[in-house]
Design an enzyme around this catalytic site. Structure first.
Site, PDB file in Angstrom:
ATOM      1  N   GLY A  28       0.800  -1.221   0.000  1.00 26.16           N
ATOM      2  CA  GLY A  28       0.000   0.000   0.000  1.00 26.16           C
ATOM      3  C   GLY A  28       0.835   1.274   0.000  1.00 26.16           C
ATOM      4  O   GLY A  28       1.889   1.370  -0.647  1.00 26.16           O
ATOM      5  N   ILE A 107      -4.796   0.622  10.628  1.00 26.66           N
ATOM      6  CA  ILE A 107      -5.886  -0.321  10.339  1.00 26.66           C
ATOM      7  C   ILE A 107      -7.235   0.398  10.498  1.00 26.66           C
ATOM      8  O   ILE A 107      -7.294   1.493  11.062  1.00 26.66           O
ATOM      9  CB  ILE A 107      -5.877  -1.528  11.322  1.00 26.66           C
ATOM     10  CG1 ILE A 107      -5.927  -1.038  12.785  1.00 26.66           C
ATOM     11  CG2 ILE A 107      -4.656  -2.396  11.086  1.00 26.66           C
ATOM     12  CD1 ILE A 107      -6.214  -2.133  13.792  1.00 26.66           C
ATOM     13  N   TYR A 169     -11.199   5.284  14.259  1.00 21.65           N
ATOM     14  CA  TYR A 169     -10.174   5.675  13.268  1.00 21.65           C
ATOM     15  C   TYR A 169      -9.985   7.199  13.263  1.00 21.65           C
ATOM     16  O   TYR A 169      -8.862   7.702  13.304  1.00 21.65           O
ATOM     17  CB  TYR A 169     -10.632   5.179  11.896  1.00 21.65           C
ATOM     18  CG  TYR A 169      -9.654   5.370  10.771  1.00 21.65           C
ATOM     19  CD1 TYR A 169      -8.583   4.498  10.593  1.00 21.65           C
ATOM     20  CD2 TYR A 169      -9.811   6.414   9.854  1.00 21.65           C
ATOM     21  CE1 TYR A 169      -7.693   4.661   9.536  1.00 21.65           C
ATOM     22  CE2 TYR A 169      -8.938   6.590   8.797  1.00 21.65           C
ATOM     23  CZ  TYR A 169      -7.881   5.706   8.634  1.00 21.65           C
ATOM     24  OH  TYR A 169      -7.005   5.870   7.588  1.00 21.65           O
ATOM     25  N   GLY A 210      -6.281  11.526   1.436  1.00 19.25           N
ATOM     26  CA  GLY A 210      -7.707  11.266   1.237  1.00 19.25           C
ATOM     27  C   GLY A 210      -7.862   9.809   0.842  1.00 19.25           C
ATOM     28  O   GLY A 210      -7.016   8.974   1.165  1.00 19.25           O
TER      29      GLY A 210
END
Ligand SMILES: NC(=O)c1ccc[n+]([C@@H]2O[C@H](COP(=O)([O-])OP(=O)(O)OC[C@H]3O[C@@H](n4cnc5c(N)ncnc54)[C@H](OP(=O)(O)O)[C@@H]3O)[C@@H](O)[C@H]2O)c1
Length: 271
Positions: A28, A107, A169, A210
């Protein structure tokens, strides 16, 4: 890999001689950050939590693309203070120094507030916020001894705007912004007190991506993703490399006057 390809992988030498530790660096956004740091000449240590197969794939691809960069991978759960201290020590032992820490691993465990379990709340705070604290604490000690270093937090636009189903989060990512500014102030104060002001200093900054095309978004249903894209002025998801280029910019010696700042990479989403 031919010599020509090697030259192609190398984009500059802004980070020659530097050693970077990127948590969650094996896939990622983190993997793109590792590549962009190596493309500027840095040696790279990539952290991961348990996906050894992906870590091995990353190591193989990376060594092929950046044969000049010394690379290592380090397994550890950043929710564990002991693992954080151990992996930072391993990186310093292996590479002899640590110049750049990128707190990237993160996560999600999305649920609305009413459905959020204690475990989902705690786990996301532990990994996304406490992990960055433990790692920065360990790295800062080493950076203060030398009077120079760069710490970059990968927060999120969600830390600035909130997000439905993301109380854990959003809280962790907003917390990272407070941590960034506090660390930036303390590091600057301690470097000045120590008199080790060689001009590079220690800076701490945050990047707020984003919606970025990685496996993290795979759990988001297609319909929801289309709705999200509709809200992004630039009309598309970001690419990991678009986040990574801001990180290597902040990591450079010449960025020494930028500290305690939040860098949005979000296609205009928060305008
Ligand atoms: N993708 C987005 O849209 C987006 C947007 C804004 C911010 N961000 C932030 O950007 C960062 C990277 O996101 P991504 O999309 O690249 O994520 P990703 O593709 O899911 O990769 C996550 C990486 O973090 C590692 N990791 C997860 N939990 C860990 C733990 N407890 N200890 C150590 N390492 C751990 C994973 O290791 P394993 O491979 O071993 O599991 C993996 O290398 C995250 O902090 C995320 O919150 C992402």
């Amino acid at each position: 890999m031919t010599a020509t390809q090697t030259r192609t992988s190398r984009a500059g030498d802004k980070l020659s001689g530097r050693v970077a530790f990127v948590t969650g660096g094996t896939r990622g956004i983190g993997a793109a950050i590792c590549r962009s740091l190596a493309a500027q000449g840095a040696d790279v240590a990539a952290g991961y939590s348990g996906n050894t197969e992906r870590a091995e794939m990353f190591a193989q691809d990376f060594s092929g693309a950046y044969p000049d960069s010394r690379m290592s991978v380090h397994r550890g759960d950043i929710a564990s203070p002991d693992d954080c201290r151990r992996t930072v020590a391993e990186v310093i032992e292996r590479h002899g120094r640590l110049d750049i820490l990128v707190n990237n691993a993160g996560i999600t465990a999305d649920r609305t507030v009413l459905k959020m379990t204690d475990d989902d709340w705690r786990r996301v705070i532990d990994v996304n916020l406490s992990g960055a604290f433990y790692l920065s604490q360990a790295a800062l000690k080493h950076m203060l001894e030398r009077g120079s270093g760069r710490i970059v937090m990968i927060s999120s636009v969600i830390g600035e705007t909130g997000g439905i189903g993301q109380s854990n989060y959003a809280s962790a990512k907003a917390g990272l912004l407070g941590l960034t500014k506090t660390l930036a102030r303390e590091a600057a104060m301690q470097v000045q007190r120590s008199g080790k002001t060689d001009g590079l200093g220690i800076t701490v900054n945050a990047v707020t991506p984003g919606y970025t095309a990685t496996e993290m978004l795979e759990s988001v249903p297609e319909k929801v993703l289309d709705g999200l894209k509709g809200k992004i002025p630039l009309g598309r998801l970001g690419e990991p490399e678009e986040v990574a280029r801001v990180v290597h910019f902040l990591a450079a010696d010449a960025s020494g006057y930028i500290t305690g700042q939040v860098w949005g990479v979000n296609g205009g989403l928060d305008m």
